[in-house]
Design a protein around this motif. Structure first.
Motif, mmCIF file in Angstrom:
data_model
loop_
_atom_site.group_PDB
_atom_site.id
_atom_site.type_symbol
_atom_site.label_atom_id
_atom_site.label_comp_id
_atom_site.label_asym_id
_atom_site.label_seq_id
_atom_site.Cartn_x
_atom_site.Cartn_y
_atom_site.Cartn_z
ATOM 1 N N MET A 196 0.497 -0.908 -0.380
ATOM 2 C CA MET A 196 -0.062 -0.022 0.140
ATOM 3 C C MET A 196 1.031 1.127 0.490
ATOM 4 O O MET A 196 1.537 0.892 0.469
ATOM 5 N N ALA A 197 0.098 2.347 -0.459
ATOM 6 C CA ALA A 197 1.022 3.523 -0.620
ATOM 7 C C ALA A 197 0.286 4.638 -0.574
ATOM 8 O O ALA A 197 -1.053 4.433 -0.042
ATOM 9 N N LEU A 198 0.284 5.912 0.482
ATOM 10 C CA LEU A 198 0.107 6.617 1.290
ATOM 11 C C LEU A 198 -0.053 8.018 0.544
ATOM 12 O O LEU A 198 0.917 8.033 -0.216
ATOM 13 N N PHE A 211 -4.683 5.626 1.350
ATOM 14 C CA PHE A 211 -4.374 4.717 0.727
ATOM 15 C C PHE A 211 -4.165 3.813 -0.683
ATOM 16 O O PHE A 211 -5.905 3.219 -0.942
ATOM 17 N N VAL A 212 -3.462 3.101 -1.051
ATOM 18 C CA VAL A 212 -4.222 2.899 -2.383
ATOM 19 C C VAL A 212 -2.851 1.923 -2.881
ATOM 20 O O VAL A 212 -1.935 1.779 -2.231
ATOM 21 N N GLU A 213 -4.043 0.495 -3.763
ATOM 22 C CA GLU A 213 -2.615 -0.726 -3.887
ATOM 23 C C GLU A 213 -1.548 0.035 -4.421
ATOM 24 O O GLU A 213 -1.654 0.510 -5.475
ATOM 25 N N GLU A 221 -2.945 -0.664 -8.405
ATOM 26 C CA GLU A 221 -3.869 0.830 -8.734
ATOM 27 C C GLU A 221 -2.466 1.961 -9.048
ATOM 28 O O GLU A 221 -2.789 2.935 -10.026
ATOM 29 N N LEU A 222 -1.752 2.624 -8.082
ATOM 30 C CA LEU A 222 -1.118 3.152 -8.286
ATOM 31 C C LEU A 222 -0.513 3.051 -9.871
ATOM 32 O O LEU A 222 -0.672 4.258 -10.759
ATOM 33 N N LYS A 223 -0.053 2.668 -9.951
ATOM 34 C CA LYS A 223 0.746 2.071 -10.878
ATOM 35 C C LYS A 223 0.173 2.402 -12.395
ATOM 36 O O LYS A 223 0.497 3.158 -13.134
ATOM 37 N N ALA A 224 -1.361 1.651 -12.421
ATOM 38 C CA ALA A 224 -2.257 1.381 -13.492
ATOM 39 C C ALA A 224 -3.037 3.460 -13.582
ATOM 40 O O ALA A 224 -2.336 4.007 -14.898
ATOM 41 N N LEU A 225 -3.293 3.929 -12.789
ATOM 42 C CA LEU A 225 -3.440 5.456 -12.062
ATOM 43 C C LEU A 225 -2.203 6.114 -13.733
ATOM 44 O O LEU A 225 -2.434 6.970 -14.137
#
Length: 76
Positions: free
Chosen positions: A1-3, A9-11, A14-18
């Motif tokens: 998870m990333a803050l 918080f996001v996986e 998910e962050l990479k996809a965004l």
């Protein structure tokens, strides 16, 4: 998870996809801007000369389908 800012918080996936989608959007917009910048200006007089020499395009869009590929190639 990333803050993220704001305490969200996001996986990581998910962050990479965004990020990936955001970069694609920017590249698409910039490529369109580049294409528009590279198309030469045609005056009304010059356009009339072109139409007189070559005629107007047909309105039958089903006959030709134009698609621009990843490398900028045009397919008909």
């Amino acid at each position: 998870m990333a803050l993220l800012p704001g305490g969200y918080f996001v996986e990581i996936q998910e962050l990479k996809a965004l990020i990936k989608e955001s970069v694609r959007e920017v590249i698409r917009e910039e490529r369109l801007s580049l294409c528009q910048a590279l198309i030469p200006y045609v005056s009304d007089e010059e356009q009339q000369e072109i139409e007189a020499e070559f005629g107007l395009p047909d309105d039958d869009e089903d006959e030709w389908v134009h698609r621009i590929g990843a490398r900028g190639d045009i397919y008909k």
